[in-house]
Structure formats: C-alpha cells, structure tokens
Motif scaffolding. Sequence first.
Motif, PDB file in Angstrom:
ATOM      1  N   ILE A  25      10.913  -6.792   1.224  1.00 24.33           N
ATOM      2  CA  ILE A  25       9.921  -6.626   0.162  1.00 24.33           C
ATOM      3  C   ILE A  25       8.517  -6.826   0.726  1.00 24.33           C
ATOM      4  O   ILE A  25       7.602  -6.043   0.456  1.00 24.33           O
ATOM      5  N   LYS A  26       8.361  -7.868   1.518  1.00 20.12           N
ATOM      6  CA  LYS A  26       7.061  -8.175   2.112  1.00 20.12           C
ATOM      7  C   LYS A  26       6.556  -7.011   2.968  1.00 20.12           C
ATOM      8  O   LYS A  26       5.378  -6.629   2.885  1.00 20.12           O
ATOM      9  N   LYS A  27       7.436  -6.450   3.788  1.00 18.80           N
ATOM     10  CA  LYS A  27       7.042  -5.349   4.654  1.00 18.80           C
ATOM     11  C   LYS A  27       6.780  -4.070   3.856  1.00 18.80           C
ATOM     12  O   LYS A  27       5.891  -3.284   4.193  1.00 18.80           O
ATOM     13  N   SER A  28       7.544  -3.871   2.791  1.00 21.13           N
ATOM     14  CA  SER A  28       7.350  -2.679   1.956  1.00 21.13           C
ATOM     15  C   SER A  28       5.997  -2.698   1.267  1.00 21.13           C
ATOM     16  O   SER A  28       5.389  -1.643   1.012  1.00 21.13           O
ATOM     17  N   LEU A  29       5.504  -3.894   0.965  1.00 18.91           N
ATOM     18  CA  LEU A  29       4.232  -4.032   0.253  1.00 18.91           C
ATOM     19  C   LEU A  29       3.017  -3.715   1.127  1.00 18.91           C
ATOM     20  O   LEU A  29       1.901  -3.641   0.620  1.00 18.91           O
ATOM     21  N   LEU A  30       3.232  -3.507   2.420  1.00 19.39           N
ATOM     22  CA  LEU A  30       2.111  -3.173   3.300  1.00 19.39           C
ATOM     23  C   LEU A  30       1.529  -1.811   2.954  1.00 19.39           C
ATOM     24  O   LEU A  30       0.334  -1.576   3.122  1.00 19.39           O
ATOM     25  N   GLY A  31       2.374  -0.908   2.461  1.00 24.77           N
ATOM     26  CA  GLY A  31       1.886   0.428   2.137  1.00 24.77           C
ATOM     27  C   GLY A  31       2.125   0.848   0.705  1.00 24.77           C
ATOM     28  O   GLY A  31       1.794   1.976   0.323  1.00 24.77           O
ATOM     29  N   LEU A  32       2.710  -0.059  -0.106  1.00 27.19           N
ATOM     30  CA  LEU A  32       3.013   0.245  -1.502  1.00 27.19           C
ATOM     31  C   LEU A  32       2.492  -0.862  -2.409  1.00 27.19           C
ATOM     32  O   LEU A  32       2.407  -2.029  -1.995  1.00 27.19           O
ATOM     33  N   SER A  33       2.159  -0.505  -3.627  1.00 27.68           N
ATOM     34  CA  SER A  33       1.814  -1.526  -4.618  1.00 27.68           C
ATOM     35  C   SER A  33       3.120  -2.118  -5.147  1.00 27.68           C
ATOM     36  O   SER A  33       4.190  -1.513  -5.001  1.00 27.68           O
ATOM     37  N   PRO A  34       3.075  -3.305  -5.751  1.00 26.93           N
ATOM     38  CA  PRO A  34       4.316  -3.903  -6.269  1.00 26.93           C
ATOM     39  C   PRO A  34       5.011  -3.033  -7.309  1.00 26.93           C
ATOM     40  O   PRO A  34       6.243  -2.999  -7.367  1.00 26.93           O
ATOM     41  N   TYR A  35       4.234  -2.311  -8.128  1.00 26.84           N
ATOM     42  CA  TYR A  35       4.834  -1.445  -9.143  1.00 26.84           C
ATOM     43  C   TYR A  35       5.496  -0.224  -8.499  1.00 26.84           C
ATOM     44  O   TYR A  35       6.553   0.238  -8.950  1.00 26.84           O
ATOM     45  N   GLN A  36       4.884   0.293  -7.455  1.00 28.56           N
ATOM     46  CA  GLN A  36       5.485   1.412  -6.735  1.00 28.56           C
ATOM     47  C   GLN A  36       6.768   0.977  -6.045  1.00 28.56           C
ATOM     48  O   GLN A  36       7.776   1.700  -6.072  1.00 28.56           O
TER      49      GLN A  36
END
Length: 292
Positions: A25-36
Amino acid sequence: MKNPSIKWIYLIILSIIWGSSFILIKKSLLGLSPYQLGALRTIITGVILLVVGFTKLKTIPKSKWKWICLSAFLGSFFPSFFFAIAETEIDSAVASILNSLVPLNTILLGFAIFKITSTKRQIFGVIIGFIGTAILILKGADLNPNQNYLYAGFVIASTLMYGANVNIIKRYLQDVKPLAIAAGNYVFIIIPALVVLLFTDFFTAARFSHPDLPMSIFYTIVLSVFGTAIAKVIFNKLVQMSTPVFASSVTYVMPIIALIWGLLDEETFSLIQGLAALLILFGVYLSHIKKV
C-alpha cells in the motif's frame, strides 16, 4: 476439518500475505492517491474473483445475498480506502499494528451483536495480544513523533468493520463456499469502486505522466491478486473451519511481517517492539485454544 494443523498453515500463509500488504500500500501511494488505490484494488480484485468464481455465484442461496452485500462493504470496500488514507500519514508497520485490534473487536461484536461466545482462555489471549499491541503503538509513537495519529482512526474504524465481517461469515455464511462469498462480495462493490475512480484525476495526462505510476500500478496488481483476491478466499475458509477469534488472530502475526518490511524500508524499529511482538504471538496461542 479433522487435521487441526491445516488452520495453522492457513494462518501463517495469511499472515505473510497480509503482513506484506501494508508495504505494498505504501509503495502504491507513491504514484496514486488513496482513493485511486482503493478503487483500483477493488476493481482488479473484483475482475479476478468474478472470472474465477462466477460459476459459484449460483450456489449462493437467495436468503444469503443480503449478508454477502453487507460483508462486501464491511470486509472489503471501505477498508480498502481507509487503509490507503491512513498510510498517507502513518507508517505501514504502524497501520499493521493498529490492525491487531481486530480480534478484540471480533469478540466484543460477536458477544454483543451476534451472540457468539468465546472461552475465558480466548479472551485472556486477546487481552495479552492487545497489551503487546499497545506497547508497539506507544513505542512507535515515541519513535515517530511527527506522525499524525488522527489518521489511525481510519485503521481503527476498519478493525470494527473487519470484526463485524468475521462474525457475519461465521454466523450467516458458514455453509457458503469461500470462493462464492469472495466473488459475491465484488458483485456489489466493483461498480461503486469504478464510480469512485472516475471521480478522481486518474484518467488525466498529468496522472499518466507521473514517474512513479508504472511501479505503483505494479504494486497495486500484486496487492490485489495476493493481498485481496487469494487472501480473501483463504480467510473465508479459515473462518469456517475454526472460530472468529482464531481467524481474526491473523492480525496478531501480521505486524511482525509488516515490521520486517518496514525495517527494510528504513522505518524505525526497536528491541521493545520486538519483545511486544513475542507477547502478541503468545496471545495468539492462547486465543486459538477452543474446540472447533
């Protein structure tokens, strides 16, 4: 199931998968917003489960669909967004630690709403585990004073939803196949997730040109396939073969995996946190002892 070791194997597998989900989740948030992230995670998982488990939907009795729907929003939809929002402010390991409130909430909700009893030994085990969790949280707060712990409320809210979901599966969906439950869940939430995604800036040139987007998408796919799709089927099976308290005790072991990943990602970790993790494992041992 006659072989009692099988439930422990499932517990260990889930602990590794879900313990790794927080760093993903942490790594995914580098290029995405939490809602995305929450929306994409739900959509990808839904596509996988509906393709694999579509034929199982017909095995769900009509009277069970309302519980499938409630389980979908409490056990999958809202937590997918809440954890992503929380990790914009708190470490992945801290989020996992807070998630250990699930067994306590499972017992409280099971007793208060679903009339599912637990033994004194189980309750004592949950208390011991909760003490270990509290130590981890307090020490984490000392080591990370700049983190906004108000966002921990999103994780705590999710643990209440998870606790309710575990009890729903055990009480009302005991005879429904685990894959049918998982696929049925996404019948209800894949469209709302798509609506959420459409109202973000995901489909814009600025988002597609974000340098971290490709790896964020990769991490989200891994999270969806293993951390959600496969894990949900295993978890549903674990709930049915054991007890709500034992199944939710996976959240006691998850912080250990998450802390290891956090340490590798340069999040802070101390000896006291390690000792608290051992205390949590002791709580797991006590809380599982019940004839199932």
